[in-house]
Write a protein that holds these residues in place. Sequence first.
Motif, mmCIF file in Angstrom:
data_model
loop_
_atom_site.group_PDB
_atom_site.id
_atom_site.type_symbol
_atom_site.label_atom_id
_atom_site.label_comp_id
_atom_site.label_asym_id
_atom_site.label_seq_id
_atom_site.Cartn_x
_atom_site.Cartn_y
_atom_site.Cartn_z
ATOM 1 N N GLY A 1 38.965 1.521 54.808
ATOM 2 C CA GLY A 1 38.776 2.889 54.076
ATOM 3 C C GLY A 1 38.575 2.961 52.797
ATOM 4 O O GLY A 1 37.834 3.814 52.213
ATOM 5 N N GLN B 1 35.974 5.596 51.105
ATOM 6 C CA GLN B 1 36.405 6.661 50.065
ATOM 7 C C GLN B 1 35.605 6.315 48.668
ATOM 8 O O GLN B 1 35.414 7.453 48.042
ATOM 9 C CB GLN B 1 37.843 6.329 49.746
ATOM 10 C CG GLN B 1 38.494 7.320 48.621
ATOM 11 C CD GLN B 1 40.026 6.990 48.542
ATOM 12 O OE1 GLN B 1 40.381 5.948 48.919
ATOM 13 N NE2 GLN B 1 40.917 7.833 48.070
ATOM 14 N N GLN C 1 38.190 11.038 56.844
ATOM 15 C CA GLN C 1 39.283 11.044 56.317
ATOM 16 C C GLN C 1 40.705 10.128 56.964
ATOM 17 O O GLN C 1 41.377 9.671 56.345
ATOM 18 C CB GLN C 1 39.810 12.393 56.321
ATOM 19 C CG GLN C 1 40.946 12.776 55.183
ATOM 20 C CD GLN C 1 40.633 12.341 53.790
ATOM 21 O OE1 GLN C 1 39.466 12.702 53.111
ATOM 22 N NE2 GLN C 1 41.568 11.512 53.215
ATOM 23 N N ILE D 1 40.280 6.679 56.218
ATOM 24 C CA ILE D 1 40.721 6.338 54.811
ATOM 25 C C ILE D 1 42.084 6.527 54.646
ATOM 26 O O ILE D 1 42.761 5.447 54.016
ATOM 27 C CB ILE D 1 40.108 7.574 53.770
ATOM 28 C CG1 ILE D 1 38.630 7.255 53.830
ATOM 29 C CG2 ILE D 1 40.763 7.393 52.377
ATOM 30 C CD1 ILE D 1 38.065 8.468 53.006
#
Length: 506
Positions: free
Chosen positions: A60, A64, A301, A304
Amino acid sequence: MENAAFDSSGEASKGESLAGRHPNPAAADGLELKRKVGLFSGVALIVGNMIGSGIFISPGGVLQRSGSVGLALVMWAACGLLAILGSLSYAELGTLIPKSGGEYSYLIDGLSPLHPFWGPLPAFLYSWISVLLLRPTTFAVGCLSCASYTVYPILTSLGFCLDADKEDLLIKITAILYIGLITALNCYSVDWTIRVQNVFTIAKLVAIIVLIGCGIYQLSTGGTQYLAQGFEGSTTEFGTLATAFYGGLWAYDGWNNLNFVTEEIKNPYVNLPRAIMIGIPLVTVCYLAVNVAYLTVLSPQALINSDAVAVEVGNYLLGPVAFFIPLAVAMSTFGGVLTGAFATGRLCFATAREGHMVDVLSYVHVESRIPTPALIFTAIIALILVASKKVTSLIDFFTFAVWIFYVLAMIVLLILRKTKPDARRPYRVPLFVPILTIVIGSYLVVAPIVTDPAIEYLYVLGVLFIGVLVYIPFVYYKCSLGFMGPITRLVQLILSVGPTLKPAAD
């Protein structure tokens, strides 16, 4: 004070040297490494070291820092392309300078003739950071990660619940056992190390194929909602893109590992370039496909935030056979650490053979021709790091420093095109490849310092400065370490090792 180097029988050899210096490489009793690594094993060494735990646990970071799904996939592809460009240049360097040691050997051979002091210094500083800190730290961190993925499932399956301190102690003990097992296997037999490495490489590729298959199934059932976000939210910051590169390049680390064992490759002029051209594109395709597979199940998300992406995807899609994924992560990590330790021992060996480390680290076993002292030395440093864990937080900053030496290796390639235009080059990379790699590598070194300066970069400069202070008396002025004579003889008697021959120049 001078000390004689001793052969495996304990008698003084013909190659006398200062204690801590490399003996005469032309000594009649010198030993050579055996060529055990074929094409398949070479590909397995590259793939086995590059694919560790990172792609299974938490990819991730690239997402990010990229800001979008589309740019993250572009970054993974760009990191693979950079690894391919670098490895193609290394293929020429490895066939032009067919020595073990990777960047170290290329820097020492390419720059030493230019100046007696400044020429060998970059090679020494590379070995100073890599042999004493970076690679043992990677070894230690890999064993800790492998220990975690061994201990947690066992404790869960048995129903045990330990407090944090006891759990941490158990993981450390397991990591120490892994270090001992990996070092013992590497010291015992190159053949067995290669066999185990090949098995674990196949196992991790099977896990990759399973994850890709899950992704294909999800795509066929319409799981494209997260991929459809494309480049929405992409970052345009100069420094952030560089750090995203670092996140991806950490997963691609090991693309140059085959060059550390050149003297043990069968027909290196053919197999070295072929293994590179097969192994690194294969890893690049795998990384891209696995990231797509993750995004068919998890939102950006969630990807991440997850510390075990592959496990979450496996639990979601594989049902009763989901246990296969954490098992694959442990096997993948073990295989990556095994091949990393194999290569690190050869770097330490090559460094000592040139007189940049104590003499005994360049010795090999008289029968198996394995650099046993170098392997054990690396393991000892890794054991200290597992016990302390104080240096591991700096590994990313020292990784940035290594890219300085990657760039220097590309510059050496250009220098050798001028200084040795008629030298034998079984493989010749197009000139734009090393030039493009120099440009990209320089950006990766400069961008984070300019856009996000941190005190940790000063730590890197401090370690390099200490390296210069060590280099001046012990390498340039060849000051001896009087106490190393008895230690060298004792190590030879215990480990049954002797001095080596330096490979002849073409």
